[in-house]
Design a protein around this motif. Structure first.
Motif, PDB file in Angstrom:
ATOM      1  N   UNK A 223       0.815  -1.213   0.000  1.00  0.00           N
ATOM      2  CA  UNK A 223       0.000   0.000   0.000  1.00  0.00           C
ATOM      3  C   UNK A 223       0.850   1.265   0.000  1.00  0.00           C
ATOM      4  N   UNK A 224       2.134   1.143   0.336  1.00  0.00           N
ATOM      5  CA  UNK A 224       3.029   2.309   0.310  1.00  0.00           C
ATOM      6  C   UNK A 224       4.461   1.831   0.250  1.00  0.00           C
TER       7      UNK A 224
ATOM      8  N   UNK B 189       3.376   0.203  -5.321  1.00  0.00           N
ATOM      9  CA  UNK B 189       2.052   0.063  -4.716  1.00  0.00           C
ATOM     10  C   UNK B 189       1.187  -0.851  -5.585  1.00  0.00           C
ATOM     11  N   UNK B 190       0.522  -1.773  -4.949  1.00  0.00           N
ATOM     12  CA  UNK B 190      -0.322  -2.725  -5.672  1.00  0.00           C
ATOM     13  C   UNK B 190       0.323  -4.078  -5.867  1.00  0.00           C
ATOM     14  N   UNK B 191       1.646  -4.193  -5.644  1.00  0.00           N
ATOM     15  CA  UNK B 191       2.321  -5.482  -5.775  1.00  0.00           C
ATOM     16  C   UNK B 191       1.868  -6.445  -4.678  1.00  0.00           C
ATOM     17  N   UNK B 192       1.620  -7.685  -5.055  1.00  0.00           N
ATOM     18  CA  UNK B 192       1.358  -8.734  -4.073  1.00  0.00           C
ATOM     19  C   UNK B 192       2.705  -9.284  -3.597  1.00  0.00           C
ATOM     20  N   UNK B 193       2.920  -9.263  -2.305  1.00  0.00           N
ATOM     21  CA  UNK B 193       4.213  -9.658  -1.741  1.00  0.00           C
ATOM     22  C   UNK B 193       4.011 -10.590  -0.548  1.00  0.00           C
TER      23      UNK B 193
ATOM     24  N   UNK C 161      14.054   0.208  -2.870  1.00  0.00           N
ATOM     25  CA  UNK C 161      12.661  -0.164  -3.098  1.00  0.00           C
ATOM     26  C   UNK C 161      12.293  -0.058  -4.577  1.00  0.00           C
ATOM     27  N   UNK C 162      13.312   0.006  -5.415  1.00  0.00           N
ATOM     28  CA  UNK C 162      13.080   0.255  -6.841  1.00  0.00           C
ATOM     29  C   UNK C 162      12.254  -0.844  -7.499  1.00  0.00           C
TER      30      UNK C 162
ATOM     31  N   UNK D   9      -1.646  -3.902   8.938  1.00  0.00           N
ATOM     32  CA  UNK D   9      -0.561  -3.307   8.160  1.00  0.00           C
ATOM     33  C   UNK D   9       0.777  -3.681   8.793  1.00  0.00           C
ATOM     34  N   UNK D  10       1.777  -3.905   7.944  1.00  0.00           N
ATOM     35  CA  UNK D  10       3.113  -4.291   8.398  1.00  0.00           C
ATOM     36  C   UNK D  10       4.140  -3.395   7.731  1.00  0.00           C
ATOM     37  N   UNK D  11       5.093  -2.908   8.504  1.00  0.00           N
ATOM     38  CA  UNK D  11       6.225  -2.172   7.944  1.00  0.00           C
ATOM     39  C   UNK D  11       7.420  -3.115   7.907  1.00  0.00           C
ATOM     40  N   UNK D  12       8.033  -3.267   6.742  1.00  0.00           N
ATOM     41  CA  UNK D  12       9.106  -4.242   6.583  1.00  0.00           C
ATOM     42  C   UNK D  12      10.080  -3.749   5.518  1.00  0.00           C
TER      43      UNK D  12
END
Length: 267
Positions: free
Chosen positions: A6-7, A21-25, A16-17, A49-52
């Motif tokens: 989402x971000x 946003x929108x990628x399934x991970x 992060x290149x 939500x998870x920050x990683x």
């Protein structure tokens, strides 16, 4: 966990290149490879939500579900690193995997067989058919026999304790034990009996230690590819709702010891 981005932050050294946003991970959110990191985001996945760091992420192939990706991340990474980093399993190796029906054990059996190893494992009668479906060469019914005295378990290369079997390391390290060859290996993810220093038991064992996984997007990528190609199966036992009650119910079920494979929380 497995979810949708989402971000994405462009700050810091973490590249992060390759993510948008929108990628399934999916990934193991292990908190910088520490239980309590001194800085940065904490580990865990019981969250909306998870920050990683992006360095820990893998893209989920379209050919597998979010449930499969979430289920395989931790147990698959653990199984892979134990087999190939700790035990050095390769084509022709002989390995005993204690706890064949467990989430880690079931993945380990498949990975070792895919690598060309001869694989023995343990199971109760209740899970025997399930374990047979994973393709091991030998299954020892631990309720009826002592695997350490099995005629075919002599001079093998390694033992992988995926269940925390009481006394397992004592059995193979006894002076009269012939299960593991001289210079063989042992790893456990659920028992501290061998200690924490892999070289402490040389020359009897080339590697013998407790082991805890480390984040590896490379391993996650390989696991996802194998799932997508049908070379690997991840067993999902039950699915629970994302709620306080659902989390409590899932933990209670896991602690009951009646499950096999992985349990997933859906949101």
């Amino acid at each position: 966990f497995s979810g949708t981005t989402v971000a994405v932050s462009a700050d810091g050294a973490d590249s992060s290149a390759s993510f948008k946003v929108g990628d399934d991970v999916f990934a193991v959110n292990w908190g910088q490879n520490q239980h309590k990191p001194s800085q940065g985001p904490l580990g865990g996945a019981f969250a909306e939500y998870i920050t990683i760091p992006t360095s820990a992420l893998s893209k989920k192939p379209a050919g597998i579900t979010h449930q499969q990706a979430a289920a395989v991340a931790l147990v698959g990474t653990t199984a892979y690193e134990c087999l190939f980093d700790c035990l050095k399993i390769q084509k022709g190796s002989k390995v005993l995997i204690l706890g064949g029906p467990t989430a880690v054990g079931s993945i380990a059996i498949q990975l070792a067989k895919n690598a060309g190893a001869w694989v023995a494992t343990t199971s109760s009668p209740r899970n025997m058919d399930y374990v047979k479906s994973l393709g091991p060469d030998l299954i020892s019914n631990y309720r009826e026999e002592d695997w350490s005295k099995h005629d075919e378990l002599v001079g093998i290369d390694a033992v992988f304790d995926a269940v925390g079997e009481s006394g397992a390391f004592a059995k193979i390290s006894a002076e009269d034990s012939k299960v593991v060859k001289q210079g063989g290996s042992f790893v456990s993810i659920a028992s501290f009996d061998a200690g924490f220093e892999p070289n402490a038991h040389k020359p009897r064992f080339d590697f013998a230690s407790f082991f805890c996984l480390y984040n590896s997007s490379k391993v996650q990528d390989m696991l996802a590819a194998d799932l997508s190609d049908g070379k690997l199966k991840v067993s999902i036992d039950k699915e629970f709702p994302f709620s306080r009650e659902g989390a409590a119910e899932m933990i209670k079920y896991i602690e009951s010891g009646k499950g096999r494979g992985k349990n997933v929380m859906n949101m």
